[in-house]
Scaffold this motif. Sequence first.
Motif: not given
Length: 457
Positions: A403-404, A124-126, A407-409, A66-72
Amino acid sequence: MDTPATIPQGKKHPKGLYLLFFTEMWERYSYYGMRAVLMLYLTAAAISGGLGMDTQQAAMIYGLYTGIIYFTPIIGGYLTDKYIGLRTAITIGGVTMAIGDFTIFLFNNQWGLYIGMLFLILGNGFFKPNISTHVGELYHPMDKRKDAAFTIFYMGINIGAFFSPLVAGFLAEDLFHTTDAAGIEHFGFKWAFLASSIGMVIGQLIFSTLGKKYLGDIGTKPARSSIATEGVPAKMTSADKKRTGAVLILAVFIIFFWAGFEQAGTSLTLYTRDFIDRSIGGYTIPVSWFQSVNPLFIVILAPIVSAVWLKLSKSKRGDFRTTTKMSMGMILLGLGFMILVPAVLYTGSDEGDMVHKANILFIVFTYLFHTLGELCLSPVGLSMVSRVAPVKIASLLMGVWMAATGIASLIAGKLAALTESLGYVEIFSIIGAVAIVVGIILLAVSKKLQSMLDARD
Protein backbone atom coordinates in the motif's frame (compact mmCIF):
# COMPACT_ATOMS: atom_id res chain seq x y z
CA MET A 1 1.10 -32.72 4.57
CA ASP A 2 3.94 -30.55 3.22
CA THR A 3 5.10 -27.75 5.49
CA PRO A 4 8.29 -25.66 5.57
CA ALA A 5 9.60 -28.12 8.17
CA THR A 6 9.33 -31.03 5.72
CA ILE A 7 10.97 -29.24 2.78
CA PRO A 8 14.64 -30.23 2.38
CA GLN A 9 16.86 -27.51 3.85
CA GLY A 10 19.88 -28.06 1.60
CA LYS A 11 21.45 -25.69 -0.88
CA LYS A 12 18.82 -26.15 -3.56
CA HIS A 13 15.56 -24.25 -3.50
CA PRO A 14 12.22 -26.11 -3.40
CA LYS A 15 10.61 -26.64 -6.81
CA GLY A 16 7.59 -24.69 -5.62
CA LEU A 17 9.69 -21.52 -5.78
CA TYR A 18 10.02 -21.88 -9.54
CA LEU A 19 6.28 -22.48 -9.95
CA LEU A 20 5.62 -19.23 -8.08
CA PHE A 21 8.39 -17.63 -10.19
CA PHE A 22 6.57 -18.46 -13.45
CA THR A 23 3.14 -17.57 -12.07
CA GLU A 24 4.38 -14.15 -10.99
CA MET A 25 6.26 -13.72 -14.28
CA TRP A 26 3.04 -14.02 -16.27
CA GLU A 27 1.14 -11.75 -13.90
CA ARG A 28 3.82 -9.08 -14.26
CA TYR A 29 3.75 -9.63 -18.02
CA SER A 30 0.06 -8.79 -17.86
CA TYR A 31 0.48 -5.75 -15.60
CA TYR A 32 3.45 -4.12 -17.29
CA GLY A 33 2.13 -4.79 -20.79
CA MET A 34 -1.00 -2.87 -19.93
CA ARG A 35 0.94 -0.16 -18.09
CA ALA A 36 3.44 0.30 -20.94
CA VAL A 37 0.79 1.60 -23.34
CA LEU A 38 -1.70 3.04 -20.83
CA MET A 39 -0.41 6.62 -20.88
CA LEU A 40 -0.13 6.51 -24.67
CA TYR A 41 -3.66 5.08 -24.92
CA LEU A 42 -5.09 7.78 -22.66
CA THR A 43 -3.46 10.66 -24.54
CA ALA A 44 -3.86 9.43 -28.15
CA ALA A 45 -6.74 11.00 -30.09
CA ALA A 46 -9.98 9.03 -30.23
CA ILE A 47 -9.72 8.79 -34.01
CA SER A 48 -6.30 7.16 -33.53
CA GLY A 49 -7.61 4.48 -31.18
CA GLY A 50 -7.02 6.32 -27.89
CA LEU A 51 -9.24 8.21 -25.45
CA GLY A 52 -8.12 11.75 -26.34
CA MET A 53 -7.30 13.01 -22.83
CA ASP A 54 -4.93 15.86 -22.08
CA THR A 55 -1.68 15.09 -20.30
CA GLN A 56 -2.83 16.33 -16.90
CA GLN A 57 -6.03 14.25 -16.86
CA ALA A 58 -4.23 11.19 -18.18
CA ALA A 59 -1.47 11.47 -15.57
CA MET A 60 -4.03 11.73 -12.79
CA ILE A 61 -5.92 8.64 -14.01
CA TYR A 62 -2.65 6.74 -14.39
CA GLY A 63 -1.62 7.74 -10.88
CA LEU A 64 -5.00 6.80 -9.39
CA TYR A 65 -4.93 3.41 -11.08
CA THR A 66 -1.34 2.53 -10.16
CA GLY A 67 -2.02 3.87 -6.67
CA ILE A 68 -5.32 2.21 -5.79
CA ILE A 69 -4.12 -1.11 -7.21
CA TYR A 70 -1.66 -1.26 -4.30
CA PHE A 71 -4.26 -0.53 -1.60
CA THR A 72 -6.51 -3.52 -2.18
CA PRO A 73 -3.74 -5.94 -1.10
CA ILE A 74 -4.50 -4.81 2.47
CA ILE A 75 -8.04 -6.16 2.12
CA GLY A 76 -6.91 -9.22 0.18
CA GLY A 77 -4.19 -9.94 2.73
CA TYR A 78 -6.61 -9.63 5.64
CA LEU A 79 -9.19 -11.96 4.05
CA THR A 80 -6.49 -14.46 3.20
CA ASP A 81 -5.04 -14.52 6.72
CA LYS A 82 -8.50 -15.00 8.22
CA TYR A 83 -10.59 -17.01 5.80
CA ILE A 84 -9.43 -18.30 2.41
CA GLY A 85 -5.74 -19.26 2.25
CA LEU A 86 -2.96 -18.24 -0.11
CA ARG A 87 -3.67 -20.61 -2.99
CA THR A 88 -7.37 -19.73 -3.29
CA ALA A 89 -6.61 -16.01 -3.09
CA ILE A 90 -4.01 -16.22 -5.88
CA THR A 91 -6.51 -18.04 -8.13
CA ILE A 92 -9.28 -15.51 -7.45
CA GLY A 93 -6.87 -12.67 -8.19
CA GLY A 94 -5.53 -14.18 -11.41
CA VAL A 95 -8.94 -14.88 -12.93
CA THR A 96 -10.28 -11.44 -11.96
CA MET A 97 -7.30 -9.62 -13.53
CA ALA A 98 -7.63 -11.60 -16.76
CA ILE A 99 -11.27 -10.42 -16.96
CA GLY A 100 -10.12 -6.84 -16.37
CA ASP A 101 -7.65 -6.75 -19.26
CA PHE A 102 -10.16 -8.46 -21.54
CA THR A 103 -12.80 -5.84 -20.68
CA ILE A 104 -10.49 -2.99 -21.74
CA PHE A 105 -9.74 -4.87 -24.97
CA LEU A 106 -13.43 -5.40 -25.68
CA PHE A 107 -14.71 -1.88 -24.99
CA ASN A 108 -12.64 0.96 -26.46
CA ASN A 109 -14.14 3.77 -24.36
CA GLN A 110 -13.82 5.35 -20.93
CA TRP A 111 -16.44 3.10 -19.31
CA GLY A 112 -14.65 0.03 -20.62
CA LEU A 113 -11.41 1.41 -19.18
CA TYR A 114 -12.89 2.13 -15.75
CA ILE A 115 -14.70 -1.23 -15.44
CA GLY A 116 -11.59 -3.08 -16.60
CA MET A 117 -9.45 -1.16 -14.12
CA LEU A 118 -11.88 -2.06 -11.34
CA PHE A 119 -11.44 -5.77 -12.06
CA LEU A 120 -7.66 -5.33 -12.22
CA ILE A 121 -7.58 -3.47 -8.90
CA LEU A 122 -9.72 -6.07 -7.12
CA GLY A 123 -7.80 -8.98 -8.61
CA ASN A 124 -4.46 -7.49 -7.66
CA GLY A 125 -5.65 -7.22 -4.06
CA PHE A 126 -5.98 -10.99 -3.85
CA PHE A 127 -2.98 -11.92 -6.00
CA LYS A 128 -0.09 -9.61 -5.20
CA PRO A 129 0.44 -9.84 -1.42
CA ASN A 130 -0.29 -13.54 -1.28
CA ILE A 131 2.10 -14.82 -3.92
CA SER A 132 4.95 -12.94 -2.21
CA THR A 133 3.88 -14.36 1.15
CA HIS A 134 3.70 -17.82 -0.45
CA VAL A 135 7.39 -17.59 -1.36
CA GLY A 136 8.23 -16.94 2.28
CA GLU A 137 6.04 -19.85 3.38
CA LEU A 138 8.36 -22.27 1.56
CA TYR A 139 11.15 -21.55 4.07
CA HIS A 140 11.75 -21.44 7.79
CA PRO A 141 11.73 -17.82 9.05
CA MET A 142 15.51 -17.79 9.60
CA ASP A 143 16.46 -19.86 6.54
CA LYS A 144 19.55 -18.26 5.00
CA ARG A 145 18.26 -19.07 1.50
CA LYS A 146 15.30 -16.72 1.84
CA ASP A 147 16.99 -13.55 0.52
CA ALA A 148 18.33 -15.51 -2.45
CA ALA A 149 14.86 -16.99 -3.02
CA PHE A 150 13.32 -13.53 -3.23
CA THR A 151 16.06 -12.43 -5.63
CA ILE A 152 15.17 -15.38 -7.89
CA PHE A 153 11.48 -14.56 -7.51
CA TYR A 154 12.22 -10.92 -8.32
CA MET A 155 13.93 -11.95 -11.53
CA GLY A 156 10.69 -13.68 -12.52
CA ILE A 157 8.87 -10.41 -11.98
CA ASN A 158 11.28 -8.61 -14.24
CA ILE A 159 11.47 -11.20 -17.00
CA GLY A 160 7.72 -10.70 -17.39
CA ALA A 161 8.16 -6.94 -17.12
CA PHE A 162 10.88 -7.03 -19.79
CA PHE A 163 8.97 -8.91 -22.48
CA SER A 164 5.54 -7.35 -22.00
CA PRO A 165 6.35 -3.78 -23.12
CA LEU A 166 8.12 -5.22 -26.17
CA VAL A 167 5.05 -7.24 -27.10
CA ALA A 168 2.59 -4.48 -26.19
CA GLY A 169 4.63 -1.83 -28.00
CA PHE A 170 5.02 -4.01 -31.09
CA LEU A 171 1.28 -4.69 -31.24
CA ALA A 172 0.16 -1.13 -30.49
CA GLU A 173 2.83 0.95 -32.24
CA ASP A 174 4.05 -1.33 -35.02
CA LEU A 175 2.04 -4.38 -36.13
CA PHE A 176 -1.38 -2.72 -35.85
CA HIS A 177 -0.14 0.82 -36.43
CA THR A 178 -1.33 2.35 -39.69
CA THR A 179 -1.54 5.76 -41.32
CA ASP A 180 -4.56 6.53 -43.50
CA ALA A 181 -4.72 8.65 -46.65
CA ALA A 182 -5.39 11.77 -44.58
CA GLY A 183 -2.18 11.22 -42.63
CA ILE A 184 -3.99 10.19 -39.44
CA GLU A 185 -2.23 7.54 -37.36
CA HIS A 186 -4.18 4.58 -35.96
CA PHE A 187 -2.75 2.51 -33.09
CA GLY A 188 -3.51 -1.03 -31.96
CA PHE A 189 -3.78 -0.42 -28.22
CA LYS A 190 -6.65 -2.89 -27.83
CA TRP A 191 -4.48 -5.76 -29.03
CA ALA A 192 -1.90 -4.94 -26.37
CA PHE A 193 -4.63 -5.23 -23.73
CA LEU A 194 -5.70 -8.59 -25.18
CA ALA A 195 -2.11 -9.85 -24.98
CA SER A 196 -2.04 -8.86 -21.30
CA SER A 197 -5.24 -10.83 -20.67
CA ILE A 198 -3.83 -13.90 -22.40
CA GLY A 199 -0.64 -13.68 -20.34
CA MET A 200 -2.66 -13.66 -17.13
CA VAL A 201 -4.64 -16.72 -18.26
CA ILE A 202 -1.42 -18.64 -19.06
CA GLY A 203 0.03 -17.88 -15.64
CA GLN A 204 -3.12 -18.96 -13.84
CA LEU A 205 -3.35 -22.22 -15.79
CA ILE A 206 0.26 -23.04 -14.86
CA PHE A 207 -0.40 -22.30 -11.19
CA SER A 208 -3.68 -24.21 -10.96
CA THR A 209 -2.38 -27.23 -12.86
CA LEU A 210 0.93 -27.70 -11.04
CA GLY A 211 0.15 -26.25 -7.61
CA LYS A 212 -0.67 -29.53 -5.88
CA LYS A 213 2.40 -31.26 -7.31
CA TYR A 214 5.01 -28.67 -6.37
CA LEU A 215 3.47 -26.85 -3.40
CA GLY A 216 1.74 -29.71 -1.63
CA ASP A 217 -0.62 -28.41 1.06
CA ILE A 218 1.33 -25.23 1.75
CA GLY A 219 -0.94 -22.20 1.39
CA THR A 220 -4.21 -24.14 1.26
CA LYS A 221 -5.39 -23.00 4.70
CA PRO A 222 -5.74 -19.49 6.12
CA ALA A 223 -3.09 -18.35 8.59
CA ARG A 224 -5.67 -18.47 11.38
CA SER A 225 -5.94 -22.26 10.98
CA SER A 226 -2.15 -22.65 11.02
CA ILE A 227 -1.91 -20.60 14.20
CA ALA A 228 -4.46 -22.83 15.92
CA THR A 229 -2.63 -26.03 14.98
CA GLU A 230 0.94 -24.82 15.56
CA GLY A 231 0.39 -23.17 18.95
CA VAL A 232 1.37 -19.63 17.92
CA PRO A 233 0.43 -17.12 20.68
CA ALA A 234 -2.92 -15.47 20.00
CA LYS A 235 -1.72 -12.00 20.99
CA MET A 236 1.09 -9.94 19.54
CA THR A 237 4.23 -10.17 21.65
CA SER A 238 6.47 -7.22 22.45
CA ALA A 239 8.96 -8.33 19.78
CA ASP A 240 6.12 -8.73 17.25
CA LYS A 241 5.09 -5.15 17.88
CA LYS A 242 8.64 -3.83 17.50
CA ARG A 243 9.16 -5.65 14.20
CA THR A 244 5.77 -4.55 12.88
CA GLY A 245 6.49 -0.96 13.93
CA ALA A 246 9.80 -1.00 12.06
CA VAL A 247 8.11 -2.30 8.91
CA LEU A 248 5.51 0.50 9.13
CA ILE A 249 8.21 3.15 9.57
CA LEU A 250 10.16 1.81 6.58
CA ALA A 251 6.93 1.75 4.56
CA VAL A 252 6.75 5.53 5.02
CA PHE A 253 10.30 5.90 3.71
CA ILE A 254 9.70 3.79 0.60
CA ILE A 255 6.80 6.04 -0.41
CA PHE A 256 9.44 8.57 -1.46
CA PHE A 257 11.29 5.95 -3.51
CA TRP A 258 8.28 4.69 -5.45
CA ALA A 259 6.89 8.19 -6.02
CA GLY A 260 10.04 8.85 -8.03
CA PHE A 261 10.39 5.40 -9.55
CA GLU A 262 6.80 5.40 -10.88
CA GLN A 263 7.59 8.39 -13.08
CA ALA A 264 8.70 5.69 -15.53
CA GLY A 265 5.14 5.27 -16.77
CA THR A 266 4.23 8.98 -16.85
CA SER A 267 6.69 11.89 -17.04
CA LEU A 268 9.63 9.74 -18.16
CA THR A 269 7.50 8.11 -20.86
CA LEU A 270 6.27 11.48 -22.14
CA TYR A 271 9.75 13.00 -22.01
CA THR A 272 11.11 10.02 -23.93
CA ARG A 273 8.35 10.33 -26.52
CA ASP A 274 8.83 14.04 -27.15
CA PHE A 275 12.45 14.89 -26.33
CA ILE A 276 14.65 11.80 -26.70
CA ASP A 277 16.18 10.90 -30.07
CA ARG A 278 14.85 7.34 -30.48
CA SER A 279 16.23 6.73 -33.97
CA ILE A 280 18.87 4.04 -34.39
CA GLY A 281 19.98 3.08 -37.88
CA GLY A 282 16.85 4.57 -39.43
CA TYR A 283 14.49 2.69 -37.07
CA THR A 284 12.51 4.63 -34.49
CA ILE A 285 12.23 2.70 -31.23
CA PRO A 286 8.63 2.54 -29.93
CA VAL A 287 8.18 4.63 -26.79
CA SER A 288 6.73 1.71 -24.82
CA TRP A 289 9.88 -0.35 -25.42
CA PHE A 290 11.75 1.87 -22.99
CA GLN A 291 9.63 0.30 -20.24
CA SER A 292 11.71 -2.82 -20.86
CA VAL A 293 15.04 -1.13 -20.07
CA ASN A 294 14.57 -1.35 -16.30
CA PRO A 295 13.60 -5.06 -16.18
CA LEU A 296 16.40 -5.89 -18.62
CA PHE A 297 18.88 -4.27 -16.26
CA ILE A 298 17.25 -6.17 -13.36
CA VAL A 299 17.77 -9.54 -15.06
CA ILE A 300 21.38 -8.64 -15.88
CA LEU A 301 22.31 -7.03 -12.58
CA ALA A 302 20.30 -9.03 -10.01
CA PRO A 303 22.75 -11.97 -9.97
CA ILE A 304 25.67 -9.54 -9.65
CA VAL A 305 24.09 -7.59 -6.79
CA SER A 306 23.07 -10.84 -5.09
CA ALA A 307 26.67 -12.09 -5.38
CA VAL A 308 27.94 -8.85 -3.83
CA TRP A 309 25.59 -9.25 -0.84
CA LEU A 310 26.70 -12.88 -0.46
CA LYS A 311 30.39 -11.98 -0.59
CA LEU A 312 29.88 -9.23 1.97
CA SER A 313 28.04 -11.65 4.27
CA LYS A 314 31.09 -13.93 4.26
CA SER A 315 33.51 -11.10 4.98
CA LYS A 316 34.75 -10.16 8.45
CA ARG A 317 32.62 -7.01 8.51
CA GLY A 318 29.51 -8.78 7.27
CA ASP A 319 26.72 -7.72 4.92
CA PHE A 320 25.11 -4.29 5.01
CA ARG A 321 22.04 -3.89 7.17
CA THR A 322 18.71 -4.23 5.39
CA THR A 323 17.96 -0.62 6.29
CA THR A 324 21.34 0.53 4.93
CA LYS A 325 20.67 -1.17 1.61
CA MET A 326 17.31 0.58 1.39
CA SER A 327 18.90 3.98 2.03
CA MET A 328 21.39 3.26 -0.75
CA GLY A 329 18.45 2.56 -3.05
CA MET A 330 16.93 5.97 -2.28
CA ILE A 331 20.17 7.80 -3.05
CA LEU A 332 20.71 5.90 -6.33
CA LEU A 333 17.19 6.81 -7.45
CA GLY A 334 17.90 10.48 -6.80
CA LEU A 335 21.15 10.35 -8.75
CA GLY A 336 19.24 8.82 -11.68
CA PHE A 337 17.00 11.88 -11.91
CA MET A 338 19.98 14.20 -11.66
CA ILE A 339 21.40 12.56 -14.81
CA LEU A 340 18.36 13.81 -16.74
CA VAL A 341 18.65 17.43 -15.62
CA PRO A 342 21.40 18.34 -18.18
CA ALA A 343 19.31 16.69 -20.91
CA VAL A 344 16.27 18.81 -20.05
CA LEU A 345 18.41 21.96 -19.90
CA TYR A 346 19.55 21.05 -23.42
CA THR A 347 16.11 20.28 -24.90
CA GLY A 348 13.89 22.49 -22.78
CA SER A 349 10.38 21.46 -21.69
CA ASP A 350 8.49 22.91 -24.64
CA GLU A 351 8.33 20.60 -27.63
CA GLY A 352 7.43 23.51 -29.89
CA ASP A 353 10.64 25.40 -29.05
CA MET A 354 12.94 22.37 -29.10
CA VAL A 355 15.88 22.62 -31.49
CA HIS A 356 17.67 19.34 -30.77
CA LYS A 357 16.57 16.13 -29.07
CA ALA A 358 18.57 14.58 -26.24
CA ASN A 359 20.82 11.55 -26.72
CA ILE A 360 19.18 8.23 -25.90
CA LEU A 361 21.92 7.44 -23.37
CA PHE A 362 20.50 10.00 -20.92
CA ILE A 363 17.32 7.99 -20.40
CA VAL A 364 19.20 4.68 -20.49
CA PHE A 365 21.57 5.74 -17.69
CA THR A 366 18.65 7.15 -15.71
CA TYR A 367 17.00 3.73 -15.82
CA LEU A 368 20.34 2.09 -14.91
CA PHE A 369 20.62 4.08 -11.68
CA HIS A 370 16.93 3.53 -10.91
CA THR A 371 17.44 -0.21 -11.40
CA LEU A 372 20.42 -0.31 -9.04
CA GLY A 373 18.31 1.57 -6.50
CA GLU A 374 15.43 -0.84 -6.96
CA LEU A 375 17.70 -3.86 -6.40
CA CYS A 376 18.92 -2.35 -3.15
CA LEU A 377 15.39 -1.69 -1.92
CA SER A 378 12.59 -3.81 -3.40
CA PRO A 379 13.62 -7.50 -3.17
CA VAL A 380 15.34 -6.73 0.12
CA GLY A 381 12.09 -5.23 1.40
CA LEU A 382 9.96 -8.19 0.32
CA SER A 383 12.35 -10.60 2.01
CA MET A 384 12.40 -8.45 5.15
CA VAL A 385 8.59 -8.37 5.50
CA SER A 386 8.38 -12.10 4.90
CA ARG A 387 11.07 -12.71 7.51
CA VAL A 388 9.92 -10.43 10.34
CA ALA A 389 6.12 -10.31 9.95
CA PRO A 390 4.21 -12.11 12.72
CA VAL A 391 2.57 -15.26 11.31
CA LYS A 392 -0.94 -14.14 12.20
CA ILE A 393 -0.72 -10.98 10.08
CA ALA A 394 1.85 -12.01 7.43
CA SER A 395 -0.30 -11.37 4.34
CA LEU A 396 -1.90 -8.27 5.89
CA LEU A 397 1.49 -6.71 6.62
CA MET A 398 2.67 -7.57 3.10
CA GLY A 399 -0.46 -5.77 1.87
CA VAL A 400 0.38 -2.72 3.99
CA TRP A 401 3.93 -2.76 2.58
CA MET A 402 2.50 -2.71 -0.94
CA ALA A 403 0.00 0.00 0.00
CA ALA A 404 2.98 2.29 0.51
CA THR A 405 3.65 1.85 -3.20
CA GLY A 406 0.02 2.78 -3.80
CA ILE A 407 0.37 6.06 -1.91
CA ALA A 408 3.56 6.69 -3.85
CA SER A 409 1.80 6.08 -7.17
CA LEU A 410 -0.91 8.61 -6.29
CA ILE A 411 1.81 11.15 -5.51
CA ALA A 412 3.66 10.18 -8.70
CA GLY A 413 0.56 10.94 -10.77
CA LYS A 414 0.22 14.38 -9.20
CA LEU A 415 3.90 15.11 -9.80
CA ALA A 416 3.67 14.04 -13.44
CA ALA A 417 0.60 16.23 -13.91
CA LEU A 418 2.71 19.24 -12.86
CA THR A 419 5.22 18.84 -15.70
CA GLU A 420 3.09 21.00 -18.01
CA SER A 421 3.01 23.91 -15.57
CA LEU A 422 6.41 23.59 -13.87
CA GLY A 423 8.52 21.93 -16.55
CA TYR A 424 10.60 18.78 -16.62
CA VAL A 425 13.80 20.26 -15.18
CA GLU A 426 11.99 21.41 -12.04
CA ILE A 427 10.16 18.10 -11.55
CA PHE A 428 13.20 15.90 -12.17
CA SER A 429 15.55 17.99 -10.02
CA ILE A 430 13.07 18.23 -7.11
CA ILE A 431 12.37 14.48 -7.13
CA GLY A 432 16.08 13.71 -7.34
CA ALA A 433 17.03 16.06 -4.49
CA VAL A 434 14.24 14.83 -2.19
CA ALA A 435 15.16 11.18 -2.82
CA ILE A 436 18.81 11.81 -1.92
CA VAL A 437 17.94 13.73 1.27
CA VAL A 438 15.44 11.10 2.43
CA GLY A 439 18.02 8.39 1.71
CA ILE A 440 20.55 10.18 3.92
CA ILE A 441 17.96 10.49 6.72
CA LEU A 442 17.18 6.76 6.48
CA LEU A 443 20.90 5.98 6.63
CA ALA A 444 21.17 8.03 9.82
CA VAL A 445 18.46 6.00 11.60
CA SER A 446 19.22 2.65 9.99
CA LYS A 447 20.92 1.14 13.06
CA LYS A 448 17.92 1.81 15.32
CA LEU A 449 15.41 0.48 12.77
CA GLN A 450 17.51 -2.65 12.22
CA SER A 451 17.52 -3.38 15.96
CA MET A 452 13.69 -3.20 15.92
CA LEU A 453 13.55 -5.59 12.93
CA ASP A 454 15.81 -8.05 14.77
CA ALA A 455 13.75 -8.00 17.99
CA ARG A 456 13.05 -11.43 19.45
CA ASP A 457 11.19 -12.52 22.59
